[in-house]
Design a protein around this motif. Structure first.
Motif, PDB file in Angstrom:
ATOM      1  N   ILE A  32      15.464   0.863 -18.287  1.00  0.00           N
ATOM      2  CA  ILE A  32      14.653   0.412 -17.159  1.00  0.00           C
ATOM      3  C   ILE A  32      15.281   0.984 -15.890  1.00  0.00           C
ATOM      4  O   ILE A  32      16.466   0.783 -15.634  1.00  0.00           O
ATOM      5  N   HIS A  33      14.479   1.719 -15.121  1.00  0.00           N
ATOM      6  CA  HIS A  33      14.958   2.389 -13.911  1.00  0.00           C
ATOM      7  C   HIS A  33      14.459   1.660 -12.663  1.00  0.00           C
ATOM      8  O   HIS A  33      13.294   1.265 -12.588  1.00  0.00           O
ATOM      9  N   ALA A  34      15.318   1.541 -11.679  1.00  0.00           N
ATOM     10  CA  ALA A  34      14.935   0.900 -10.412  1.00  0.00           C
ATOM     11  C   ALA A  34      13.767   1.626  -9.765  1.00  0.00           C
ATOM     12  O   ALA A  34      12.892   1.001  -9.159  1.00  0.00           O
ATOM     13  N   ASP A  60      13.797  -9.366 -13.744  1.00  0.00           N
ATOM     14  CA  ASP A  60      12.803 -10.116 -14.529  1.00  0.00           C
ATOM     15  C   ASP A  60      12.294  -9.269 -15.689  1.00  0.00           C
ATOM     16  O   ASP A  60      12.091  -9.772 -16.798  1.00  0.00           O
ATOM     17  N   ALA A  61      12.105  -7.965 -15.451  1.00  0.00           N
ATOM     18  CA  ALA A  61      11.674  -7.068 -16.523  1.00  0.00           C
ATOM     19  C   ALA A  61      12.745  -6.967 -17.606  1.00  0.00           C
ATOM     20  O   ALA A  61      12.444  -6.940 -18.806  1.00  0.00           O
ATOM     21  N   VAL A  62      14.001  -6.932 -17.194  1.00  0.00           N
ATOM     22  CA  VAL A  62      15.116  -6.899 -18.158  1.00  0.00           C
ATOM     23  C   VAL A  62      15.113  -8.166 -19.007  1.00  0.00           C
ATOM     24  O   VAL A  62      15.232  -8.108 -20.239  1.00  0.00           O
ATOM     25  N   ALA A  90       4.783  -5.252 -14.324  1.00  0.00           N
ATOM     26  CA  ALA A  90       4.167  -3.927 -14.177  1.00  0.00           C
ATOM     27  C   ALA A  90       5.183  -2.897 -13.703  1.00  0.00           C
ATOM     28  O   ALA A  90       6.000  -3.162 -12.834  1.00  0.00           O
ATOM     29  N   VAL A  91       5.111  -1.730 -14.301  1.00  0.00           N
ATOM     30  CA  VAL A  91       5.925  -0.600 -13.886  1.00  0.00           C
ATOM     31  C   VAL A  91       5.015   0.327 -13.095  1.00  0.00           C
ATOM     32  O   VAL A  91       3.914   0.649 -13.523  1.00  0.00           O
TER      33      VAL A  91
END
Length: 197
Positions: free
Chosen positions: A131-133, A150-152, A186-187
């Motif tokens: 997961i990238h900032a 939260d995504a992590v 969402a990404v």
């Protein structure tokens, strides 16, 4: 504690992590913990959190793997708790991705309150996609770290099957009524994989 045994054992490279400086006061852990990649941090001062992030950034800037536990402490109720944003802020600062890790079976190996490990128990270590900032929009948005962590936590919940509660570990569960989103956060953009590390 045993997460710090099984995760490094599942990886082909050495890992580093922050640990309480007090561990070096005990003859049993004084040499063992630094040998397995613990970076001691004095947690008594007001700058302890910043000192820990600075030490972690040096590890990542050197191209090494760094373990960080986003809950900040061990969960006593077997649920997955809200992540603290330090890992996301570290990812923003260094440009490195977070690779969520789910570990199942450690409660059988080391029940809450136990200091010894039980042999012959199965432990499964799973890894999600990095997961990238940069996938979460404007890097100057102060909400980016919260969205990223939260995504992590969503990925960790998916891998471990743990019930997620939107409170920090050790916090009163009635302190907030917010819940985990039903869908993965969402990404905004896709990020091509970078080089090793």
């Amino acid at each position: 504690f045993c997460d710090s045994v099984f995760l490094p054992a599942a990886l082909p490279r050495r890992t580093w992590a922050i640990g309480k400086g007090e561990y070096l006061d005990d003859w049993k852990t004084k040499h063992l913990f630094p040998a397995v990649g613990m970076i001691p941090v004095d947690r008594s001062g007001g700058s302890a959190a910043q000192d820990a992030l600075d030490a972690a950034a040096r590890v990542l800037d050197a191209g090494k793997l760094f373990m960080i536990y986003p809950e900040g402490t061990r969960s006593r109720d077997q649920k997955l708790h809200k992540g603290r944003t330090g890992a996301a802020r570290l990812a923003q600062r260094t440009g490195t991705p977070i690779i969520p890790v789910g570990i199942r079976g450690t409660l059988d190996v080391q029940p809450v309150g136990s200091v010894s490990l039980r042999p012959f128990k199965n432990v499964t270590v799973s890894f999600a996609k990095p997961i990238h900032a940069s996938d979460f929009g404007d890097p100057n948005d102060p909400r980016l770290a919260r969205k990223m962590i939260d995504a992590v936590m969503f990925e960790i919940a998916e891998m471990t099957g743990q019930q997620y509660v939107h409170t920090y570990a050790g916090e009163d569960p009635e302190a907030t009524t917010a819940t985990m989103p039903a869908q993965r956060p969402a990404v905004i953009t896709s990020h091509p994989p970078s080089g090793p590390g």
